[in-house]
Write an enzyme that holds these catalytic residues in place. Structure first.
Site, PDB file in Angstrom:
ATOM      1  N   SER A 165       1.091  -1.145   0.180  1.00 61.88           N
ATOM      2  CA  SER A 165      -0.645   0.026  -0.075  1.00 61.88           C
ATOM      3  C   SER A 165       0.935   1.513   0.056  1.00 61.88           C
ATOM      4  O   SER A 165       1.905   1.489   0.547  1.00 61.88           O
ATOM      5  CB  SER A 165      -1.258   0.057   1.370  1.00 61.88           C
ATOM      6  OG  SER A 165      -1.717   1.194   1.379  1.00 61.88           O
ATOM      7  N   HIS A 193      -1.570  -1.086  -4.109  1.00 59.50           N
ATOM      8  CA  HIS A 193      -2.886  -1.220  -3.531  1.00 59.50           C
ATOM      9  C   HIS A 193      -3.026   0.710  -3.327  1.00 59.50           C
ATOM     10  O   HIS A 193      -1.822   0.967  -2.814  1.00 59.50           O
ATOM     11  CB  HIS A 193      -2.656  -1.959  -2.138  1.00 59.50           C
ATOM     12  CG  HIS A 193      -3.889  -1.576  -1.208  1.00 59.50           C
ATOM     13  ND1 HIS A 193      -5.318  -2.435  -1.784  1.00 59.50           N
ATOM     14  CD2 HIS A 193      -4.275  -1.047  -0.406  1.00 59.50           C
ATOM     15  CE1 HIS A 193      -6.187  -2.575  -0.952  1.00 59.50           C
ATOM     16  NE2 HIS A 193      -4.737  -0.879   0.063  1.00 59.50           N
ATOM     17  N   ASP A 222      -4.774   3.632  -2.202  1.00 59.56           N
ATOM     18  CA  ASP A 222      -5.290   4.039  -1.016  1.00 59.56           C
ATOM     19  C   ASP A 222      -6.251   4.953  -1.007  1.00 59.56           C
ATOM     20  O   ASP A 222      -5.966   6.557  -1.247  1.00 59.56           O
ATOM     21  CB  ASP A 222      -5.841   3.709   0.583  1.00 59.56           C
ATOM     22  CG  ASP A 222      -5.460   2.183   0.869  1.00 59.56           C
ATOM     23  OD1 ASP A 222      -6.385   1.747   0.624  1.00 59.56           O
ATOM     24  OD2 ASP A 222      -4.434   2.652   1.259  1.00 59.56           O
ATOM     25  N   MET A 271      -9.569   8.399  -0.130  1.00 56.47           N
ATOM     26  CA  MET A 271     -10.138   8.169   1.229  1.00 56.47           C
ATOM     27  C   MET A 271     -10.146   9.291   0.676  1.00 56.47           C
ATOM     28  O   MET A 271     -10.004  10.917   0.238  1.00 56.47           O
ATOM     29  CB  MET A 271      -9.040   8.816   2.097  1.00 56.47           C
ATOM     30  CG  MET A 271      -8.188   7.116   2.334  1.00 56.47           C
ATOM     31  SD  MET A 271      -7.636   7.480   4.135  1.00 56.47           S
ATOM     32  CE  MET A 271      -6.863   5.533   4.254  1.00 56.47           C
ATOM     33  N   HIS A 273      -9.011   0.835  -3.709  1.00 54.00           N
ATOM     34  CA  HIS A 273      -9.019   0.423  -2.900  1.00 54.00           C
ATOM     35  C   HIS A 273     -10.051   1.696  -1.601  1.00 54.00           C
ATOM     36  O   HIS A 273      -9.265   3.284  -1.286  1.00 54.00           O
ATOM     37  CB  HIS A 273      -8.883  -0.241  -1.413  1.00 54.00           C
ATOM     38  CG  HIS A 273      -9.222  -0.295  -0.259  1.00 54.00           C
ATOM     39  ND1 HIS A 273      -8.595   0.086   1.070  1.00 54.00           N
ATOM     40  CD2 HIS A 273     -10.576   0.295   0.620  1.00 54.00           C
ATOM     41  CE1 HIS A 273      -9.617  -0.030   2.298  1.00 54.00           C
ATOM     42  NE2 HIS A 273     -11.250  -0.161   1.232  1.00 54.00           N
ATOM     43  N   MET A 327     -12.556   4.097  -0.339  1.00 54.74           N
ATOM     44  CA  MET A 327     -12.489   4.482   0.769  1.00 54.74           C
ATOM     45  C   MET A 327     -13.346   5.912   0.388  1.00 54.74           C
ATOM     46  O   MET A 327     -13.507   6.905   1.532  1.00 54.74           O
ATOM     47  CB  MET A 327     -12.142   4.979   2.700  1.00 54.74           C
ATOM     48  CG  MET A 327     -10.875   4.051   2.041  1.00 54.74           C
ATOM     49  SD  MET A 327      -9.528   3.367   3.308  1.00 54.74           S
ATOM     50  CE  MET A 327      -8.706   3.756   2.239  1.00 54.74           C
ATOM     51  N   MET A 332     -11.578  -5.840   5.527  1.00 50.53           N
ATOM     52  CA  MET A 332     -10.778  -4.534   6.386  1.00 50.53           C
ATOM     53  C   MET A 332     -10.142  -5.230   8.115  1.00 50.53           C
ATOM     54  O   MET A 332     -10.815  -6.121   8.711  1.00 50.53           O
ATOM     55  CB  MET A 332     -11.340  -3.672   6.445  1.00 50.53           C
ATOM     56  CG  MET A 332     -11.341  -2.934   5.467  1.00 50.53           C
ATOM     57  SD  MET A 332      -9.785  -2.252   5.082  1.00 50.53           S
ATOM     58  CE  MET A 332      -8.548  -1.089   5.919  1.00 50.53           C
ATOM     59  N   GLY A 371      -8.561   4.558   7.057  1.00 43.18           N
ATOM     60  CA  GLY A 371      -7.945   5.388   7.546  1.00 43.18           C
ATOM     61  C   GLY A 371      -6.384   5.522   7.425  1.00 43.18           C
ATOM     62  O   GLY A 371      -6.766   7.355   7.286  1.00 43.18           O
ATOM     63  N   GLY A 380      -3.247   4.447   7.884  1.00 43.93           N
ATOM     64  CA  GLY A 380      -1.945   3.015   8.580  1.00 43.93           C
ATOM     65  C   GLY A 380      -1.100   2.579   9.370  1.00 43.93           C
ATOM     66  O   GLY A 380      -1.115   3.391  10.492  1.00 43.93           O
ATOM     67  N   GLY A 381      -1.220   2.140   9.756  1.00 42.70           N
ATOM     68  CA  GLY A 381      -0.070   1.636  11.136  1.00 42.70           C
ATOM     69  C   GLY A 381      -0.496   1.803  12.055  1.00 42.70           C
ATOM     70  O   GLY A 381       0.028   1.684  13.188  1.00 42.70           O
ATOM     71  N   ASP A 437      -6.763  -6.683   4.529  1.00 38.21           N
ATOM     72  CA  ASP A 437      -5.783  -5.215   4.816  1.00 38.21           C
ATOM     73  C   ASP A 437      -5.695  -4.154   5.911  1.00 38.21           C
ATOM     74  O   ASP A 437      -6.954  -4.501   6.528  1.00 38.21           O
ATOM     75  CB  ASP A 437      -6.300  -4.151   3.522  1.00 38.21           C
ATOM     76  CG  ASP A 437      -5.821  -2.258   3.049  1.00 38.21           C
ATOM     77  OD1 ASP A 437      -5.148  -2.613   4.040  1.00 38.21           O
ATOM     78  OD2 ASP A 437      -6.720  -2.498   2.625  1.00 38.21           O
ATOM     79  N   SER A 449       2.566   0.100   6.256  1.00 37.64           N
ATOM     80  CA  SER A 449       3.678   0.188   7.629  1.00 37.64           C
ATOM     81  C   SER A 449       5.041  -0.969   6.968  1.00 37.64           C
ATOM     82  O   SER A 449       6.309  -0.580   6.945  1.00 37.64           O
ATOM     83  CB  SER A 449       3.200   0.451   8.244  1.00 37.64           C
ATOM     84  OG  SER A 449       2.575  -0.333   8.725  1.00 37.64           O
TER      85      SER A 449
HETATM   86  C1  DX5 Z   1      -6.062   1.922   5.964  1.00 34.28           C
HETATM   87  C2  DX5 Z   1      -5.735   1.073   4.607  1.00 34.28           C
HETATM   88  C3  DX5 Z   1      -4.336   0.487   4.254  1.00 34.28           C
HETATM   89  C4  DX5 Z   1      -3.340   0.777   5.041  1.00 34.28           C
HETATM   90  C5  DX5 Z   1      -1.904   0.239   5.396  1.00 34.28           C
HETATM   91  O1  DX5 Z   1      -7.126   2.618   5.640  1.00 34.28           O
HETATM   92  O2  DX5 Z   1      -6.665   0.709   3.745  1.00 34.28           O
HETATM   93  O3  DX5 Z   1      -4.413   0.142   2.126  1.00 34.28           O
HETATM   94  O4  DX5 Z   1      -2.394   1.273   4.050  1.00 34.28           O
HETATM   95  O5  DX5 Z   1      -1.388   0.187   6.196  1.00 34.28           O
HETATM   96  P1  DX5 Z   1      -0.816  -1.054   7.359  1.00 34.28           P
HETATM   97  O6  DX5 Z   1      -0.276  -2.313   6.321  1.00 34.28           O
HETATM   98  O7  DX5 Z   1       0.619   0.283   8.082  1.00 34.28           O
HETATM   99  O8  DX5 Z   1      -1.869  -1.287   8.420  1.00 34.28           O
HETATM  100 ZN    ZN Z   2      -6.224  -0.147   2.000  1.00 36.30          ZN
END
Ligand code: DX5
Ligand code: ZN
Length: 218
Positions: A10, A35, A37, A39, A68, A70, A139, A144, A146-147, A177, A200
């Site tokens: 991602s 990937h 994302d 938002m 993806h 959102m 999910m 929303g 990462g990390g 994800d 991450s």
């Molecule tokens: C969160 C995203 C994910 C995100 C995952 O809303 O959809 O794709 O980048 O990040 P990690 O792998 O750090 O949880």
């Molecule tokens: Zn995602």
């Protein structure tokens, strides 16, 4: 036969000051998908990027681009995401009033279609769509950011979804994800996921390219 394992790094966790370099690294790597994302600040409390960034990623890689969404009312925008370069477009069931139409719009432009649900949405919500989509994304964190830490209840959802898919659409891809790392990748594959997203874990690693290979071999 075990389905092919796919890793989808991602880019949300990448350094946007060096996006070109990042995409070239992904292009060389063992990852099969990228990937992306998207938002909107409404469906999730964060804003990421949209069409211009997706187009730039498309120009820089021949790998499968896994978008993806959102965003609320995804049906308004799915076709533009395909035109901007998405090979696969996944939208949230919670955000869409007419999933059948949304799936049809994505396919009409020649892309594969996926649906996704948040951690609190029961797996039963996807049952009626299993035969109509290429992929279900589960999910494993609140969408929303990462990390975040992986939510363990996801394992049970994956196993139940794999059983539903065995009956209704054996070719269905199951993507997970959020909070994916070398700590849980093997267990996720064993539960029945075949596509893992990692943000991450990849971009926080000292050597992202080796980490990608490692996540595929867990
Ligand atoms: C969160 C995203 C994910 C995100 C995952 O809303 O959809 O794709 O980048 O990040 P990690 O792998 O750090 O949880
Ligand atoms: Zn995602």
């Amino acid at each position: 036969m075990e389905p092919q394992r796919i890793l989808a790094p991602s880019i949300l966790s990448a350094d946007f000051g060096h996006l070109g370099r990042t995409i070239r690294m992904l292009d060389r790597s063992a990852a099969q998908w990228v990937h992306v994302d998207v938002m909107d600040g409404v469906f999730v409390p964060n804003i990421s990027f949209g069409f211009p960034v997706l187009k730039a990623v498309r120009r820089a890689t021949r790998k499968t681009i896994d978008v993806h969404l959102m965003i609320v009312e995804p049906e308004r925008y799915v076709q533009r995401f395909v035109e901007a370069g998405a090979d696969l477009v996944t939208f949230h069931l919670e955000a869409c009033a007419d999933p059948a139409r949304c799936i049809a719009l994505i396919r009409e432009r020649g892309a594969r279609a996926g649906i996704t649900i948040k951690p609190a949405t029961p797996i039963e919500a996807v049952r009626e769509w299993i035969a109509s989509v290429d992929m279900v994304l589960l999910m494993s964190v609140e969408p929303g950011f990462g990390g975040q830490a992986f939510i363990p209840a996801t394992f049970d959802k994956i196993r139940r979804l794999r059983r539903m898919a065995d009956a209704g659409n054996p070719a269905l891809s199951i993507e997970v994800d959020g909070g994916v790392s070398s700590q849980n990748a093997r267990e996720l594959y064993e539960a029945g996921a075949n596509v893992l997203v990692a943000g991450s874990a990849v971009f926080g690693a000292e050597d992202p390219e080796s980490e990608i290979a490692r996540l595929l071999q867990c």
